[in-house]
Structures are given as C-alpha cells and as structure tokens.
Design an enzyme around this catalytic site. Structure first.
Site, PDB file in Angstrom:
ATOM      1  N   GLY A  59       0.815  -1.220   0.000  1.00  0.00           N
ATOM      2  CA  GLY A  59       0.000   0.000   0.000  1.00  0.00           C
ATOM      3  C   GLY A  59       0.843   1.261   0.000  1.00  0.00           C
ATOM      4  O   GLY A  59       0.616   2.181  -0.798  1.00  0.00           O
ATOM      5  N   GLU A  60       1.815   1.328   0.883  1.00  0.00           N
ATOM      6  CA  GLU A  60       2.689   2.508   0.943  1.00  0.00           C
ATOM      7  C   GLU A  60       3.547   2.614  -0.313  1.00  0.00           C
ATOM      8  O   GLU A  60       3.793   3.711  -0.807  1.00  0.00           O
ATOM      9  CB  GLU A  60       3.596   2.456   2.177  1.00  0.00           C
ATOM     10  CG  GLU A  60       2.883   2.659   3.494  1.00  0.00           C
ATOM     11  CD  GLU A  60       2.330   1.358   4.072  1.00  0.00           C
ATOM     12  OE1 GLU A  60       1.693   1.432   5.125  1.00  0.00           O
ATOM     13  OE2 GLU A  60       2.531   0.283   3.476  1.00  0.00           O
ATOM     14  N   LEU A  61       3.993   1.481  -0.819  1.00  0.00           N
ATOM     15  CA  LEU A  61       4.808   1.490  -2.034  1.00  0.00           C
ATOM     16  C   LEU A  61       4.004   2.038  -3.213  1.00  0.00           C
ATOM     17  O   LEU A  61       4.507   2.865  -3.978  1.00  0.00           O
ATOM     18  CB  LEU A  61       5.318   0.082  -2.335  1.00  0.00           C
ATOM     19  CG  LEU A  61       6.355  -0.036  -3.436  1.00  0.00           C
ATOM     20  CD1 LEU A  61       7.629   0.712  -3.074  1.00  0.00           C
ATOM     21  CD2 LEU A  61       6.675  -1.492  -3.706  1.00  0.00           C
ATOM     22  N   LEU A 123       7.078   6.583   4.775  1.00  0.00           N
ATOM     23  CA  LEU A 123       5.706   6.692   4.286  1.00  0.00           C
ATOM     24  C   LEU A 123       4.760   5.822   5.094  1.00  0.00           C
ATOM     25  O   LEU A 123       4.048   4.993   4.550  1.00  0.00           O
ATOM     26  CB  LEU A 123       5.663   6.305   2.809  1.00  0.00           C
ATOM     27  CG  LEU A 123       6.087   7.468   1.927  1.00  0.00           C
ATOM     28  CD1 LEU A 123       7.559   7.524   1.736  1.00  0.00           C
ATOM     29  CD2 LEU A 123       5.326   7.457   0.654  1.00  0.00           C
TER      30      LEU A 123
END
Length: 140
Positions: A59-61, A123
């Site tokens: 998700g963050e990536l 992040l």
C-alpha cells in the site's frame, strides 16, 4: 528505549523463536533486518543526492510511486520495505531495494552506513526512535 528493546528481546526470545519457526513470512529478509546479511546497495554515486524511501508494504509502495519516480529524475533512491509482499513488488519496479532494519542501534547504524542517505523519507505512521535518531545524525 534501547534498554526496553533489549529486555523485550531477552524475555521474549522463546515467543520470537516460535513465531519465526512457525510463520514463514516472519523469516523473510531476517538476515537483512538483523544486519547479518548484506543490503546489496552500492556506494552512493558521487555528486548525486541519495534518498532512502521506506514503505512498509504494498500500500505505501503504491502510494509512494509518483514521489519515488520524481525523485529518481535527479537523485539516487534506495527503497526499503518491511513485508515480503512489499519487497517483491519493489524489486519489480526499482533497482535498489532491501529490507528495513529492525530498530536496534547496531542494525540501524549498519543500514545508515551502507545506504549513506542524504534524507530519509518514511511513508507510514510507525515510529522508529533509533531510525529517526540515526537519520538526524547521518543525514545532512
């Protein structure tokens, strides 16, 4: 904080060992997370800024992709993840990818000295006191 981490590791090692043996996803990247295996990141290129971008998982990536792509236009970027799925996806997109170290003094210091970032971009909302302290010391 570091004393509490050490006490937690000493008291919790049976549970940690059981979790590692019983759950394969916890073993993914363990050597890099513990600072026992090379991060496979080349030295920082001369004349280029290097950004360390940490994304816990997929998700963050995905959310960070536009930022990472923009940074890569004029800088060297190293991506770290925590999960095996995030690691697998990052490796399909970027060249310099490794696991983020566990938040201990020796693992974070090893990672900082290997990656040599000019800035650390996180992040996610997890707090890593050693990572933040070393970034404050190592990043100009």
């Amino acid at each position: 904080y570091n004393a509490l981490v050490l006490v937690g590791l000493l008291l919790g090692w049976p549970v940690l060992l059981y979790s590692l043996l019983a759950t394969p996803k916890y073993r993914a990247g363990l050597g890099q997370k513990l600072g026992l295996k090379s991060l496979n990141i080349p030295p920082k290129p001369s004349g280029l800024r290097r950004y360390w971008v940490h994304c816990v998982s997929v998700g963050e990536l995905n959310a960070a992709q536009p930022l990472i792509n923009a940074l890569m236009q004029n800088a060297d970027v190293v991506i770290t993840t925590t999960t095996a799925t995030g690691q697998a996806l990052a490796k399909t997109r970027y060249a310099q990818v490794c696991y983020c170290p566990l938040d201990t003094v020796w693992t974070v210091k090893h990672a900082m000295e290997t990656i040599q970032p000019d800035a650390l971009l996180i992040l996610e909302t997890e707090l890593w006191p050693n990572l933040f302290a070393f970034a404050h010391h190592y990043c100009p």
